[in-house]
Design an enzyme around this catalytic site. Structure first.
Site: not given
Length: 673
Positions: A357, A473
């Site tokens: 990521g 998040d």
């Protein structure tokens, strides 16, 4: 003939006597195994593991000042509960804290069907772990002597005794005390004072009652026990069990000692002989330590300094160069060596890669010493925010413990490389089941359970821990699934902490496209309500099987919350459910999740529910009124926030027909980590 008969009779009598003698010896041997007393543990042959050791003077030391470790000590023989479910035991212990008023974790007397394996450290006391806590298949009974308060288990304080059955959530608990006959009331006991304390535990299998009493050494057993409750342990015990002690350390440590121990399967346990018990080491007070330091000779100091300087020079030249800073002393989860993590992943080879990521790559590895599988996140060198996110994750997740969060085992730093070590979750991240592989399917029951689990984790972060933790998040790619497909919230690289009652400070806008609350662009302040907004988007993607913002070719381009809201206004909200589920879902639950997702996505933070209310709705303990959605503005449903550049400014795309244009947009961790 007569002599022959007499000889035969003599032989028969001899055989009978021999058989009776052998049988008696066998019964006597079993009785000695089920009824024993240790006044000190020299020659006891206790079965030990972890930090546990028997000192030369016979003192059983369960733990020392090593952080985040476990210890077990068992009576060497199996105890047979087949013919009796009653027992009585007494033992004397002392807990010496590293420093006054800084308690480590406690220990427990345990009865289990086998030697306990896989028990976690810290608040789990080496007995259970986050995956099996509360399971009836454990068949574990324990009496915990706990010197640390764990909110997850509902602990009353950091100085309590509890009765546990298959779980660290005690069925009965009380602050440590003993009944003082002279004054007719309970007097408090400080478990980690370093003083010797005796414990009595008695279970009557006929009356189904367990009693636990405590008292300082030299005080006879109190007439009134500290704990007394009805409990049918015949439903817990198996025929053959092990009895012993389990203990652990966390970031703070204590030295835990057992001086003597007596046990009886039937009847009262024998009294311990105080005169034969080994002494307990005293805690070194600051003045004593200061005197010892001053007492070092100048020559010795010079030798130490030269050795340290030489060692530092050599270490900095090695290929496994590692860095330590002051903040690590405060946060202090286990620190792994880079060499161990390198070997665990066979050199971080691609075949061990689990995913990647915006902040680096995640590898699967097996620690060589413990053979435990782990997931290792290796933060990329290119990440300018890497160090801040790294410290944030250690500061928060390193201290947090919840069954629906990914446990952080430790970390490593090496010449700018940042690595985090987690428990390995065999079923990977949730997003791959929702979006990336059509062969992987989750039933509606599994999805609903995942939503309940993540909601429970957020309630813990927002309300139940000692500080407020903002995750910032929450999304499908940051939720992973354990072996039983329970949802675990992970990736705390963007987390922020503040004290309960404080107003969070202004901060840069970070997060992921589609999950960012509209008010972030105006105030720059993350709150619990911004986490609620992200959870709303998460609920919709789990129910609909679609991402919050899908950038496809016209006319399919859409923002999920707009679409669900529009269908709700038309009375066809169930049409937004994931087509892969077909009709295989509970209609009431699907409708509840979709409406809760809309309510959590309300543009106004004041209109959003708290995570506790969301959890109560999901658990069926509260109801969602249809009127709650009436105030949802049709022209503001898609106030999706974007973060531009380095996060110093932001814009909002406010309608579905005009989705964000292709511009220089950077959303922190937008592809997951």
């Amino acid at each position: 003939m007569a002599s022959h008969i007499k000889a035969s009779q003599f032989v028969s009598i001899f055989v009978i006597i021999l058989a009776l003698n052998l049988n008696f010896s066998s019964l006597l041997g079993q009785r000695q195994r089920d009824n024993f007393v240790y006044n000190g543990f020299i020659g006891s042959n206790l079965q030990l593991d972890g930090l546990a050791e028997i000192k030369p003077d016979g003192l059983l030391q369960l733990t020392n000042l090593t952080i985040q470790q476990t210890a077990h000590a068992y009576h060497p023989f199996v105890i047979n509960f087949k013919n009796s479910s009653s027992f009585s035991t007494t033992f004397m212990f002392a807990i010496v804290s590293e420093r006054a008023n800084r308690n480590g974790h406690g220990f427990a007397f345990t009865i289990s069907p086998s030697h306990i394996e896989g028990g976690s450290d810290a608040e789990y006391l080496g007995i259970l772990n986050v995956t099996n806590n509360g399971s009836s298949s454990n068949h574990i009974f324990a009496v915990e002597v706990d010197t640390a308060r764990s909110l997850e288990f509902g602990d009353r304080d950091n100085n309590h005794v509890g009765i546990d059955v298959n779980s660290l959530n005690s069925v009965e608990t009380a602050t440590a005390a003993y009944f003082n006959e002279k004054v007719g009331r309970n007097d408090s006991l400080h478990l980690s004072s370093g003083d010797t304390i005796q414990v009595w535990i008695d279970y009557d299998g006929v009356k189904k009652r367990i009693e636990v009493a405590l008292a300082p050494i030299g005080v006879t057993r109190p007439r009134i026990p500290l704990l007394s409750t009805q409990l049918d342990l015949s439903l817990v015990f198996v025929d053959r069990t092990y009895v012993g002690f389990s203990a652990s350390t966390g970031l703070l440590q204590s030295s835990q000692y057992i001086l003597g121990w007596s046990f009886n399967i039937d009847g009262k346990a024998q009294k311990l002989d105080v005169t034969r018990l080994p002494p307990v080491p005293r805690r070194k007070e600051p003045k004593e330590r200061h005197k010892q330091t001053i007492g070092l000779s100048v020559g010795m100091v010079m030798v130490v300094l030269i050795t340290l300087l030489g060692g530092l020079y050599i270490v900095r030249r090695k290929s496994y160069d590692e860095i330590r800073e002051d903040w690590e002393k405060e946060y202090g989860p286990q620190r792994f060596s880079y060499k161990d993590l390198y070997k665990a992943t066979e050199g971080f080879k691609d075949k061990a890669l689990l995913g990647s990521g915006g902040f680096g790559k995640v590898y699967r590895g097996t620690l060589l010493k413990s053979k435990v599988e782990v997931a290792i996140k290796r933060v990329s060198h290119e990440s300018t925010q890497g160090m801040k996110e790294f410290i944030a994750e250690i500061a928060s997740l390193g201290k947090l413990r919840h069954r629906n969060m990914v446990p952080l085992q430790g970390y490593c730093r090496r010449s700018g490389e940042l690595l985090l070590v987690y428990d390995y979750m065999p079923n990977g991240s949730l997003d791959k089941y929702l979006f990336t592989n059509e062969r992987l399917k989750l039933s509606w029951t599994q999805r609903y359970k995942i939503l309940q689990g993540v909601a429970s984790a957020l309630v813990y972060l927002h309300e139940e821990w000692e500080q407020v933790v903002l995750h910032r998040d929450v999304k499908a790619s940051n939720v992973v699934l354990d072996a039983d497909f329970n949802g675990r919230l992970g990736d705390f690289g963007l987390a922020r902490l503040y004290q309960h009652g404080e107003i969070p400070q202004t901060t840069r806008v970070v997060g992921t496209l589609g999950y960012l609350a509209p008010e972030l662009t105006r105030t720059g302040k993350a709150t619990t309500m911004t986490d609620v907004f992200a959870f709303g988007a998460f609920m919709l993607e789990v129910a609909c099987g679609r991402r919050p913002v899908e950038q496809q070719e016209l006319p399919e381009k859409m923002i999920l919350v707009d679409w669900v809201h529009d269908c709700w206004r038309k009375g066809s909200i169930l049409e937004t459910s994931d087509p892969s589920l077909g009709d295989d879902y509970v209609m009431e639950h699907m409708e509840l999740v979709l409406k809760l997702g809309l309510l959590c996505s309300h543009p106004s933070p004041d209109a959003r529910p708290s995570m506790r209310h969301v959890l109560h709705c999901l658990d069926g303990e509260a109801f969602l009124s249809e009127q709650a959605l009436e105030g949802f503005p049709t022209d503001a449903a898609s106030a999706t926030t974007l973060v531009i550049g380095d996060g110093s400014s932001s814009v909002a795309a406010s309608n579905a027909s005009s989705p964000p244009q292709s511009c220089s947009v950077h959303t922190a961790l937008s592809s997951g980590r």
